[in-house]
Enzyme design. Structure first.
Site, PDB file in Angstrom:
ATOM      1  N   TRP A  18       0.805  -1.232   0.000  1.00 57.62           N
ATOM      2  CA  TRP A  18       0.000   0.000   0.000  1.00 57.62           C
ATOM      3  C   TRP A  18       0.836   1.279   0.000  1.00 57.62           C
ATOM      4  CZ3 TRP A  18      -4.843   2.151  -0.003  1.00 57.62           C
ATOM      5  CH2 TRP A  18      -4.947   3.434   0.534  1.00 57.62           C
ATOM      6  N   ASN A  20       0.192   5.750   0.036  1.00 53.55           N
ATOM      7  CA  ASN A  20      -0.613   6.963  -0.166  1.00 53.55           C
ATOM      8  C   ASN A  20       0.294   8.163  -0.410  1.00 53.55           C
ATOM      9  OD1 ASN A  20      -1.047   6.109   2.856  1.00 53.55           O
ATOM     10  ND2 ASN A  20      -1.503   8.261   2.978  1.00 53.55           N
ATOM     11  N   ASP A  21       0.128   9.251   0.280  1.00 50.38           N
ATOM     12  CA  ASP A  21       0.728  10.546  -0.105  1.00 50.38           C
ATOM     13  C   ASP A  21       2.207  10.516  -0.526  1.00 50.38           C
ATOM     14  OD1 ASP A  21      -1.532  10.843   1.441  1.00 50.38           O
ATOM     15  OD2 ASP A  21      -0.631  12.229   2.860  1.00 50.38           O
ATOM     16  N   TRP A  45      -4.336   0.685   4.147  1.00 47.42           N
ATOM     17  CA  TRP A  45      -3.600   1.598   5.022  1.00 47.42           C
ATOM     18  C   TRP A  45      -3.254   0.892   6.330  1.00 47.42           C
ATOM     19  CZ3 TRP A  45      -3.923   4.164   9.732  1.00 47.42           C
ATOM     20  CH2 TRP A  45      -3.133   5.302   9.850  1.00 47.42           C
ATOM     21  N   PHE A  77       3.934   9.864   9.640  1.00 46.37           N
ATOM     22  CA  PHE A  77       2.946  10.429   8.722  1.00 46.37           C
ATOM     23  C   PHE A  77       3.634  11.363   7.716  1.00 46.37           C
ATOM     24  CE2 PHE A  77      -1.656  10.089  10.520  1.00 46.37           C
ATOM     25  CZ  PHE A  77      -1.533   8.714  10.583  1.00 46.37           C
ATOM     26  N   SER A  78       2.809  12.063   6.938  1.00 45.12           N
ATOM     27  CA  SER A  78       3.350  12.856   5.830  1.00 45.12           C
ATOM     28  C   SER A  78       4.223  14.022   6.287  1.00 45.12           C
ATOM     29  CB  SER A  78       2.206  13.383   4.966  1.00 45.12           C
ATOM     30  OG  SER A  78       1.677  12.310   4.225  1.00 45.12           O
ATOM     31  N   ARG A 148      -0.659  18.149  11.460  1.00 43.93           N
ATOM     32  CA  ARG A 148       0.240  17.280  10.698  1.00 43.93           C
ATOM     33  C   ARG A 148       0.618  17.822   9.316  1.00 43.93           C
ATOM     34  NH1 ARG A 148      -4.681  14.371  11.012  1.00 43.93           N
ATOM     35  NH2 ARG A 148      -5.801  14.218   9.036  1.00 43.93           N
ATOM     36  N   GLU A 200      -5.450  18.938   5.071  1.00 42.60           N
ATOM     37  CA  GLU A 200      -4.262  18.077   5.121  1.00 42.60           C
ATOM     38  C   GLU A 200      -3.238  18.545   4.077  1.00 42.60           C
ATOM     39  OE1 GLU A 200      -6.033  13.791   6.497  1.00 42.60           O
ATOM     40  OE2 GLU A 200      -6.120  14.155   4.365  1.00 42.60           O
TER      41      GLU A 200
HETATM   42  C1  FRU Z   1      -3.475  12.427   3.678  1.00 40.98           C
HETATM   43  C2  FRU Z   1      -3.149  11.882   5.054  1.00 40.98           C
HETATM   44  C3  FRU Z   1      -2.229  12.832   5.797  1.00 40.98           C
HETATM   45  C4  FRU Z   1      -1.513  11.945   6.764  1.00 40.98           C
HETATM   46  C5  FRU Z   1      -1.357  10.682   5.961  1.00 40.98           C
HETATM   47  C6  FRU Z   1      -1.421   9.426   6.765  1.00 40.98           C
HETATM   48  O1  FRU Z   1      -3.814  11.467   2.749  1.00 40.98           O
HETATM   49  O2  FRU Z   1      -4.331  11.626   5.769  1.00 40.98           O
HETATM   50  O3  FRU Z   1      -2.914  13.915   6.409  1.00 40.98           O
HETATM   51  O4  FRU Z   1      -0.296  12.465   7.183  1.00 40.98           O
HETATM   52  O5  FRU Z   1      -2.379  10.685   4.992  1.00 40.98           O
HETATM   53  O6  FRU Z   1      -1.074   8.311   5.995  1.00 40.98           O
END
Ligand code: FRU
Length: 488
Positions: A18, A20-21, A45, A77-78, A148, A200
């Site tokens: 997986w 994401n960002d 996730w 996290f990001s 964050r 975010e």
């Molecule tokens: C955005 C988010 C961020 C966070 C991350 C967690 O997609 O929700 O705000 O840091 O993904 O994986």
């Protein structure tokens, strides 16, 4: 390597599991670094790490080991990464190195209370290995459970570091001389723009207007999380204004909402830091998915890709400023050959592209509006389905319709038609379309109208078509370029 029929051929994907960002986008000594939110043990996730990949051209990526793993402060996290050229942090013995600024996220197992704070890690070997700072976290504020996604940049005019991060439904700005000590500068967002979910992944950067370095504006990107009541799911808005090193001032009316992308699948995008002045581009990349259905897309062994890397620019048009996007020019190297047509009249029932069968390609078209009520292209088409990219001159609506694009049944909000307004210029409309195994990206005009959508067609959906409804349209020119595979 996992290679299901949906695996992108020229978009970045993790080798498995997986993603994401995009995180920590930074250019250092000839290399582009891409870190990303990564769950190494599953295709949904989970405990967040920073995955890592390195490229010399933004297109061919070498996968690198995981850069940051959860620790006693929580998940990773990001966040962002900067080149600390003058060793303001003191981490590099006077030389230059890369510092990552990210959110530590944890949850109290008993009370369930969430804690988010900002921390540092640094690398003295061009991003190959990372050391977490012993003084972590460097910024905490228990008033905000959602606190964050720090994006840090060097503000030349005031000679200090600036951090922008998301706190609930506003962003907060902090400044620092050394990346370790941060002072609150200002807050932005109350009553401004869209507030349909938690804010975010902000970004803030300066862009020349019409390429003139003497006339600049600041652009703020703010992604908005998925509120169940909101059919679009997660999206990214932007503001254009002024920033003096402390305060950002939006120059549009506060209620005016501007979306970066009118498709469904471009979220949490941010821009590269450290791009040399001689290059001067502002290069952006987003996560090509949507929290609404990201965890149930029909891929096997891997999940999620990034958008194409794109340059962002500000162009004035009839005294209005607009943010325009274009795929980076490095992508042209993927073209093998190009089919070219000039001056074709498209009538209902004709399809000049019926002999083509392609799954990965770029298409560029200039149309001269005629009598057709609607016209456009069908891509990834067969008896089994097709994706439409069309324009309706009457309403000035450009759209992607993925209702019958292939597998759409994994989530009720996936099928649908997504639209954006775009004006023809002197009766002509310019459209550029990039199609990969599971995505369609459309750029119209100068790049002021953009639609990014995932699609999951069957492998056999390789047909293409041009269509016109209720009248004809003139295709001034059309180029179709098959694209080479790059994913390792
Ligand atoms: C955005 C988010 C961020 C966070 C991350 C967690 O997609 O929700 O705000 O840091 O993904 O994986």
């Amino acid at each position: 390597m996992i290679n299901d029929p949906y695996r992108p051929q020229f978009h970045f994907t993790p080798q498995q599991q997986w993603m994401n960002d995009p995180n920590g986008l930074v250019y250092f000594q000839g290399e582009y670094h891409l870190f990303y939110q990564y769950h190494p043990y599953g295709i949904t996730w989970g405990p967040m790490h920073w995955g890592h990949a390195i490229s010399k051209d933004l297109i061919n990526w070498d996968h690198a080991p995981i850069a940051l793993a959860p620790d006693e402060h929580g998940q990773i996290f990001s966040g962002s990464a900067v080149v600390d050229e003058k060793d303001t942090s003191g981490f590099f013995g006077g030389g230059a190195g890369i510092v990552a600024i990210f959110t530590h996220h944890s949850q109290d197992p008993e009370s369930g209370a969430v804690r988010e704070c900002q921390s540092l890690a640094y690398s003295s070997d061009s991003g190959r290995t990372w050391t977490k700072y012993s003084g972590n976290p460097v910024l905490a504020d228990s008033r905000f459970p959602d606190f964050r996604d720090p994006k840090v940049f060097w503000h030349k005019m005031t000679q200090q570091w600036v951090m922008i991060l998301a706190a609930g439904q506003t962003v907060r700005l902090y400044t620092s001389p050394n990346l370790r000590e941060w002072a609150f500068a200002s807050e932005f967002g109350e009553g401004e723009g869209a507030h349909i979910g938690v804010w975010e992944c902000p970004d803030l950067f300066e862009l020349p207007v019409d390429g003139d370095p003497a006339y600049t504006k600041w652009v703020m990107l703010v992604s908005i999380g998925n509120d169940p009541a909101y059919p679009e799911g997660s999206r990214t808005q932007y503001f254009i204004g002024q920033f003096d090193g402390t305060v950002f001032k939006n120059e549009a009316a506060p209620e005016h909402i501007q979306w970066l992308d009118a498709g469904r699948d471009n979220y949490a995008g941010v821009t590269w830091s450290g791009i040399p002045d001689e290059d001067g581009r502002r290069i952006y990349m987003g996560w090509m998915s949507n929290w609404k259905y990201a965890q149930v897309t029909p891929t096997v062994g891997w999940r999620s890709a990034m958008t194409l890397p794109r340059t962002l620019a500000l162009k004035s048009h009839n005294h209005v400023l607009r943010l325009v996007q274009q795929p980076v020019q490095e992508l042209n190297a993927l073209q093998t050959n190009t089919f070219q047509w000039d001056s074709i009249q498209v009538n209902p029932g004709t399809n000049p592209l019926s002999m083509l069968a392609l799954t990965c390609f770029k298409l560029e078209a200039v149309f001269e509006l005629g009598t057709a009520e609607e016209f456009g292209f069908k891509v990834r088409a067969s008896e089994a389905g097709e994706t439409l990219i069309g324009y309706r001159p009457g309403t000035k609506e450009l759209f992607i319709d993925r209702s019958c694009s292939g597998d759409t049944g994994f989530h009720v909000d996936f099928p649908g038609r997504h639209t954006v307004q775009v004006e023809a210029e002197d009766g002509r409309l310019y459209i550029q379309i990039w199609v990969d195994h599971s995505s369609v990206e459309v750029f119209a005009g100068e790049g002021e109208a953009v639609l990014t959508d995932l699609v999951f067609p069957q492998e056999t959906q390789q047909g293409m078509g041009i269509y016109a409804l209720e009248g004809s349209v003139q295709l001034v020119s059309l180029q179709v370029s098959p694209l080479q595979r790059v994913v390792s």
